[in-house]
Design a protein around this motif. Structure first.
Motif, PDB file in Angstrom:
ATOM      1  N   ARG A 412      33.926 138.673  24.976  1.00 28.40           N
ATOM      2  CA  ARG A 412      35.019 139.826  24.893  1.00 28.40           C
ATOM      3  C   ARG A 412      34.660 141.040  23.641  1.00 28.40           C
ATOM      4  NH1 ARG A 412      39.369 140.697  28.267  1.00 28.40           N
ATOM      5  NH2 ARG A 412      39.561 138.924  29.464  1.00 28.40           N
ATOM      6  N   PRO A 413      33.800 140.402  22.715  1.00 29.63           N
ATOM      7  CA  PRO A 413      33.510 141.458  21.628  1.00 29.63           C
ATOM      8  C   PRO A 413      32.830 142.609  22.296  1.00 29.63           C
ATOM      9  CG  PRO A 413      33.116 139.243  20.822  1.00 29.63           C
ATOM     10  CD  PRO A 413      33.527 139.048  22.075  1.00 29.63           C
ATOM     11  N   ALA A 414      31.840 142.203  23.416  1.00 29.41           N
ATOM     12  CA  ALA A 414      31.096 143.339  23.978  1.00 29.41           C
ATOM     13  C   ALA A 414      32.142 144.345  24.787  1.00 29.41           C
ATOM     14  CB  ALA A 414      30.018 142.586  24.965  1.00 29.41           C
ATOM     15  N   LEU A 415      33.148 143.572  25.514  1.00 31.20           N
ATOM     16  CA  LEU A 415      33.953 144.446  25.983  1.00 31.20           C
ATOM     17  C   LEU A 415      34.828 145.491  25.224  1.00 31.20           C
ATOM     18  CD1 LEU A 415      35.293 145.380  28.893  1.00 31.20           C
ATOM     19  CD2 LEU A 415      36.902 143.562  28.262  1.00 31.20           C
ATOM     20  N   ARG A 416      34.981 144.865  24.035  1.00 30.73           N
ATOM     21  CA  ARG A 416      35.808 145.759  23.260  1.00 30.73           C
ATOM     22  C   ARG A 416      34.953 146.943  22.695  1.00 30.73           C
ATOM     23  NH1 ARG A 416      38.039 140.821  21.720  1.00 30.73           N
ATOM     24  NH2 ARG A 416      36.574 140.508  19.932  1.00 30.73           N
ATOM     25  N   ALA A 417      33.663 146.480  22.081  1.00 32.29           N
ATOM     26  CA  ALA A 417      32.669 147.399  21.761  1.00 32.29           C
ATOM     27  C   ALA A 417      32.438 148.779  22.893  1.00 32.29           C
ATOM     28  CB  ALA A 417      31.416 146.873  21.596  1.00 32.29           C
ATOM     29  N   PHE A 418      32.486 148.370  24.204  1.00 29.70           N
ATOM     30  CA  PHE A 418      32.522 149.421  25.229  1.00 29.70           C
ATOM     31  C   PHE A 418      33.656 150.164  25.237  1.00 29.70           C
ATOM     32  CE2 PHE A 418      33.555 150.388  29.609  1.00 29.70           C
ATOM     33  CZ  PHE A 418      32.846 151.289  29.936  1.00 29.70           C
ATOM     34  N   GLU A 433      31.241 159.971  34.015  1.00 28.71           N
ATOM     35  CA  GLU A 433      30.047 159.261  34.417  1.00 28.71           C
ATOM     36  C   GLU A 433      29.779 158.132  33.617  1.00 28.71           C
ATOM     37  OE1 GLU A 433      28.341 159.741  36.891  1.00 28.71           O
ATOM     38  OE2 GLU A 433      29.321 161.667  37.867  1.00 28.71           O
ATOM     39  N   PRO A 434      28.828 156.974  33.833  1.00 31.08           N
ATOM     40  CA  PRO A 434      28.506 155.968  33.000  1.00 31.08           C
ATOM     41  C   PRO A 434      27.552 156.438  31.888  1.00 31.08           C
ATOM     42  CG  PRO A 434      28.244 155.360  35.307  1.00 31.08           C
ATOM     43  CD  PRO A 434      28.769 156.893  35.382  1.00 31.08           C
ATOM     44  N   THR A 435      27.765 156.108  30.932  1.00 32.26           N
ATOM     45  CA  THR A 435      26.859 156.664  29.852  1.00 32.26           C
ATOM     46  C   THR A 435      25.680 155.669  29.761  1.00 32.26           C
ATOM     47  OG1 THR A 435      27.722 154.820  28.358  1.00 32.26           O
ATOM     48  CG2 THR A 435      28.504 156.971  28.358  1.00 32.26           C
ATOM     49  N   GLU A 436      24.354 156.067  29.710  1.00 30.70           N
ATOM     50  CA  GLU A 436      23.277 155.410  29.486  1.00 30.70           C
ATOM     51  C   GLU A 436      22.645 155.011  27.978  1.00 30.70           C
ATOM     52  OE1 GLU A 436      19.967 157.754  31.136  1.00 30.70           O
ATOM     53  OE2 GLU A 436      20.999 157.779  33.069  1.00 30.70           O
ATOM     54  N   SER A 437      22.171 153.877  28.169  1.00 33.60           N
ATOM     55  CA  SER A 437      21.968 153.080  26.658  1.00 33.60           C
ATOM     56  C   SER A 437      20.899 152.250  26.751  1.00 33.60           C
ATOM     57  CB  SER A 437      23.059 152.318  26.109  1.00 33.60           C
ATOM     58  OG  SER A 437      22.835 151.912  25.027  1.00 33.60           O
ATOM     59  N   THR A 438      19.932 152.104  25.729  1.00 32.43           N
ATOM     60  CA  THR A 438      18.712 151.243  25.763  1.00 32.43           C
ATOM     61  C   THR A 438      19.327 149.684  25.885  1.00 32.43           C
ATOM     62  OG1 THR A 438      18.505 151.398  23.241  1.00 32.43           O
ATOM     63  CG2 THR A 438      17.246 152.840  24.771  1.00 32.43           C
ATOM     64  N   GLU A 439      20.687 149.517  25.171  1.00 30.54           N
ATOM     65  CA  GLU A 439      21.054 148.298  25.001  1.00 30.54           C
ATOM     66  C   GLU A 439      21.928 148.027  26.458  1.00 30.54           C
ATOM     67  OE1 GLU A 439      23.524 147.896  21.351  1.00 30.54           O
ATOM     68  OE2 GLU A 439      21.401 147.966  20.080  1.00 30.54           O
ATOM     69  N   GLY A 452      27.196 139.392  34.531  1.00 25.68           N
ATOM     70  CA  GLY A 452      27.459 140.890  34.673  1.00 25.68           C
ATOM     71  C   GLY A 452      27.350 141.557  33.248  1.00 25.68           C
ATOM     72  N   THR A 453      26.870 142.742  33.434  1.00 24.18           N
ATOM     73  CA  THR A 453      26.392 143.597  32.007  1.00 24.18           C
ATOM     74  C   THR A 453      27.356 144.834  32.047  1.00 24.18           C
ATOM     75  OG1 THR A 453      24.741 145.055  32.944  1.00 24.18           O
ATOM     76  CG2 THR A 453      24.129 142.837  32.104  1.00 24.18           C
ATOM     77  N   VAL A 454      27.215 145.404  30.838  1.00 24.91           N
ATOM     78  CA  VAL A 454      27.984 146.832  30.898  1.00 24.91           C
ATOM     79  C   VAL A 454      27.864 147.751  31.938  1.00 24.91           C
ATOM     80  CG1 VAL A 454      28.559 148.733  29.334  1.00 24.91           C
ATOM     81  CG2 VAL A 454      28.597 146.386  28.432  1.00 24.91           C
ATOM     82  N   ALA A 455      26.488 147.833  31.998  1.00 24.42           N
ATOM     83  CA  ALA A 455      26.148 148.696  33.028  1.00 24.42           C
ATOM     84  C   ALA A 455      26.411 148.359  34.533  1.00 24.42           C
ATOM     85  CB  ALA A 455      24.447 148.541  33.244  1.00 24.42           C
ATOM     86  N   ASP A 456      26.582 147.105  34.741  1.00 20.63           N
ATOM     87  CA  ASP A 456      27.142 146.630  35.944  1.00 20.63           C
ATOM     88  C   ASP A 456      28.572 147.099  36.123  1.00 20.63           C
ATOM     89  OD1 ASP A 456      24.792 145.454  36.801  1.00 20.63           O
ATOM     90  OD2 ASP A 456      25.436 143.498  35.886  1.00 20.63           O
ATOM     91  N   PHE A 457      29.485 146.624  34.936  1.00 23.08           N
ATOM     92  CA  PHE A 457      30.750 147.160  34.924  1.00 23.08           C
ATOM     93  C   PHE A 457      31.034 148.644  35.146  1.00 23.08           C
ATOM     94  CE2 PHE A 457      34.728 147.260  32.124  1.00 23.08           C
ATOM     95  CZ  PHE A 457      35.343 147.456  33.190  1.00 23.08           C
ATOM     96  N   GLN A 458      29.893 149.425  34.550  1.00 23.60           N
ATOM     97  CA  GLN A 458      30.367 150.926  34.660  1.00 23.60           C
ATOM     98  C   GLN A 458      30.065 151.179  36.142  1.00 23.60           C
ATOM     99  OE1 GLN A 458      29.274 153.475  30.981  1.00 23.60           O
ATOM    100  NE2 GLN A 458      27.393 152.010  31.062  1.00 23.60           N
ATOM    101  N   GLN A 459      29.334 150.770  36.903  1.00 26.86           N
ATOM    102  CA  GLN A 459      29.051 150.951  38.015  1.00 26.86           C
ATOM    103  C   GLN A 459      30.399 150.701  38.835  1.00 26.86           C
ATOM    104  OE1 GLN A 459      26.502 152.990  39.724  1.00 26.86           O
ATOM    105  NE2 GLN A 459      25.902 153.237  37.481  1.00 26.86           N
TER     106      GLN A 459
END
Length: 692
Positions: A412-418, A433-439, A452-459
């Motif tokens: 959940r902390p990662a979701l709140r940070a996103f 549009e989704p944001t690109e990040s090295t993390e 599932g990652t932030v990138a997956d969720f953004q898609q």
């Protein structure tokens, strides 16, 4: 009104119920039958509608036979043998040997398809994946949610329940505090309500304008209740009679209810009627009008009901079609009309004079539709269930159990940070549009390595842009609330993906069905290329086959028959038309009568077909009985115009049969060739163990 007076409030219970149409029986996949063109879908998806056979020997890994060095186990053979033969799967020597021969042929064709490289074609691979997705939905949702709800609904539909209620209506959009306050109020009222004073309390307190003047009595109803009233339905069908039930929350408010009685479901009745209307303002209980007395006297004297309706009924929409009203169920018409109709115990029975708010009726029963077997109505009930909130609730419980079994761990902390990283205005707009990040932080993990990652969720968010912008338009929406809603939907989708990944492990019969689909697709494509296309494209080969077998295609003695369809709404006497046809041909009939009221078609039929045409005889001038179709508003009869002697069929007349037989011949040759190319080795010892 052109029909009996309809009830107002309780009518919604009928509108929520669709006609129960007979659904086709299960389709059995049979590897020995050749699917005709355009039947591919049925051929490959037959397993969807089959009840999976018991896989008692699915774990038996003994090899029964091999084709081109590919093993077929006892478990595989028993599974397909039992499913294809159903109750006739007796494992006798003759039965097993016959099916073994058929399954060998099936496997030979599959071997040929693989040798042709058909299993590498991307379009066929996508097709198989599509079938897997449909079948996965069946296993994950239907087996664990839909089937249980359908069976529950079907069981409830076997009874009508009669109830009264006291309704406490929500005002506006209630907050959680409002609903709690309402619940507390209704619970307090319940303490003072008994079966004895229920009617008085309903008249005093209920917000249901229809039933409060009747002591809260709604009457008899049947499942499913209208959308949003599922909790009320469940309470009434599961509680004893003459008890106070509640508080029950529905979409509109809270209810206190009492079940007055229950009875076997009435089902639906198909009727016709003769109507003599009342003058506006005429009180109930007055004398029966002379016109209705005349109609009753004609019926008692044996006059045809359709003729009485045509002469005396004041229902303009139905009088020329024997007063036909069609099907109706409980709470559709005035209670007096309903009670009189359902009291008729045989088709064709006619009621005494019945008084309603609309007028006076004579009712003739046409047909009573009672409950059909569950398998016949299952598709219809599934459609109803999937549109009902109870399905959503049950699906949510299933997904929660699956996440627990998968040992879901959320970050959940990662979701709140996103969420905090999002620009509120941009995120609510159509061009986000989704944001690109090295993390790329992980948002969840499940057993088996799924994550599932932030990138997956953004898609997922990008794919569902319309949903995102729709949620953002709400006046109470915040970026955090929209993200939470989208995250919940995404997690549901990911949970189903996890369940799908385990299907072959959790359900052996799923693995077997996928093998059937995979090999079924290959079989279809190979047979299409090697047999079906050749049979239709090889015109010279087809003509040669016909010449060598032309005596196999014969017309029996035939009759040239005209079919007359007369509209019952055209003020045309069908008996007059029939009498004229006895001595005149179709052209003369068309000249004599209005062409828009009569449809005439003429064709040739072999003698054994004539009995199906209202007992028509193979004699020139023979005329059938008249068949009245009240539902279509037509009367039909047939006449034999001439007799045609037996004759050989030309290729154009027998083309369908010739192609089918030519396909059989090509397939026989093909299988003989395959047996030489792909050796079949049968383990006789294992085979003898299968035979009982």
């Amino acid at each position: 009104m052109s029909s009996p007076e309809k009830v107002t409030f309780a009518y919604i219970f009928y509108l929520a119920r669709r006609l129960r149409l007979r659904a086709p029986n299960s389709i059995r996949m049979n590897v020995t039958r050749r699917p005709m063109p355009l039947l591919r879908t049925l051929y490959l998806t037959a397993a969807f509608v089959l009840t999976a056979a018991a896989l008692t020997a699915q774990a038996d890994s003994d090899v029964l036979f091999t084709v081109d060095d590919t093993d077929v186990t006892v478990g595989e053979f028993k599974y397909i043998y039992a499913k294809s033969n159903g109750d006739e799967a007796d494992y006798s020597k003759a039965s097993v040997q016959e099916y073994l021969d058929l399954y060998e042929r099936f496997k030979l064709k599959v071997a040929r398809a693989r040798a042709m490289g058909l299993d590498t074609i991307s379009s066929l691979q996508r097709e198989l994946e599509g079938y897997r997705k449909q079948l996965a939905d069946n296993y994950i949702i239907d087996r664990q949610v839909t089937d249980k709800l359908v069976e529950q609904l079907y069981e409830r539909q076997q009874k009508d329940v009669e109830f009264s209620h006291i309704f406490f209506k929500f005002t506006g959009q209630p907050t959680p505090a409002d609903t709690l306050a309402m619940f507390t109020k209704v619970a307090g009222v319940k303490n003072d309500v008994t079966p004895e004073n229920f009617a008085a309390k309903a008249a005093e307190l209920s917000d249901d304008g229809y039933s409060k003047s009747r002591g809260g009595r709604v009457g008899f109803v049947n499942a499913p209740f209208p959308k949003g009233l599922g909790n009320l339905e469940a309470a009434l069908y599961t509680s004893p009679a003459n008890t106070i039930i509640g508080p029950i929350r529905t979409s509109s408010g809270y209810h206190l209810a009492t079940k007055l009685s229950e009875r076997p479901a009435y089902g639906e009745m198909e009727v016709g009627h003769v109507l003599v209307r009342k003058e506006k303002g005429t009180p109930m209980g007055g004398p029966v009008p002379a016109k209705m007395q005349e109609a009753k006297a004609m019926i008692d004297a044996g006059e045809d009901f359709a003729r009485v309706a045509a002469e005396l009924s004041e229902d303009r929409e139905t009088k020329n079609n024997a007063g036909y009203l069609g099907f109706f169920g409980i709470n559709f018409y005035d209670p007096a009309f309903e009670q009189a109709a359902f009291a008729l115990d045989t088709d064709g029975a006619i009621s005494d004079v019945v008084e309603t708010q609309a007028g006076y009726h004579l009712i003739r029963r046409v047909f009573r539709r009672r409950a059909l077997p569950l398998d016949d109505v299952r598709p219809l009930l599934e459609g109803k269930i999937k549109q009902d909130p109870r399905f959503t609730d049950a699906k949510k419980r299933l997904l929660d159990r699956t996440r627990k079994d998968a040992n879901l761990v959320e970050q959940r902390p990662a979701l709140r940070a996103f969420t905090a990283s999002l620009d509120d205005v941009q995120f609510a707009g159509a061009r986000w549009e989704p944001t690109e990040s090295t993390e790329n932080p992980v948002l969840y993990t499940m057993d088996g390595g799924q994550r599932g990652t932030v990138a997956d969720f953004q898609q997922f968010i990008l794919k569902n842009s319309r949903l995102r912008t729709g949620l953002a338009r709400s006046s109470q929406a915040t970026t955090a609330s929209v993200v939470d809603q989208l995250y919940g939907d995404w997690l549901d989708e990911e949970t189903i993906k996890y369940a799908e990944s385990r299907l072959e492990k959790d359900y052996p019969d799923f693995a077997a069905l996928m093998r059937e689909y995979r090999e079924g697709i290959l079989l279809f494509e190979a047979t299409k290329l090697e047999v079906w296309d050749k049979a239709t494209d090889d015109t010279s080969g087809l003509a040669s086959f016909y010449e060598n077998h032309r005596d196999d295609y014969q017309w029996e003695k035939r009759a040239e028959v005209s079919r007359y369809v007369v509209s019952t709404k055209a003020d045309l006497d069908v008996n007059q038309v029939l009498d004229f046809t006895k001595s005149n041909d179709p052209a003369a009939v068309t000249t004599k009568f209005r062409t828009d009221a009569i449809e005439i078609t003429t064709d040739k039929y072999e003698y054994d077909r004539l009995a199906d045409m209202e007992m028509l005889k193979p004699e020139v001038g023979s005329v059938s009985m008249i068949k009245n179709d009240l539902r279509d508003g037509t009367s039909t009869f047939y006449k034999v115009e001439s007799l045609v002697p037996a004759a050989r069929k030309e290729l154009s007349e027998a083309r369908g049969y010739v192609i089918a037989d030519y396909q059989d011949e090509l397939e026989r040759r093909w299988v003989e060739q395959l047996r030489t190319e792909y050796p079949v080795k049968i383990n006789k010892r294992v085979l003898n163990k299968i035979i009982q």
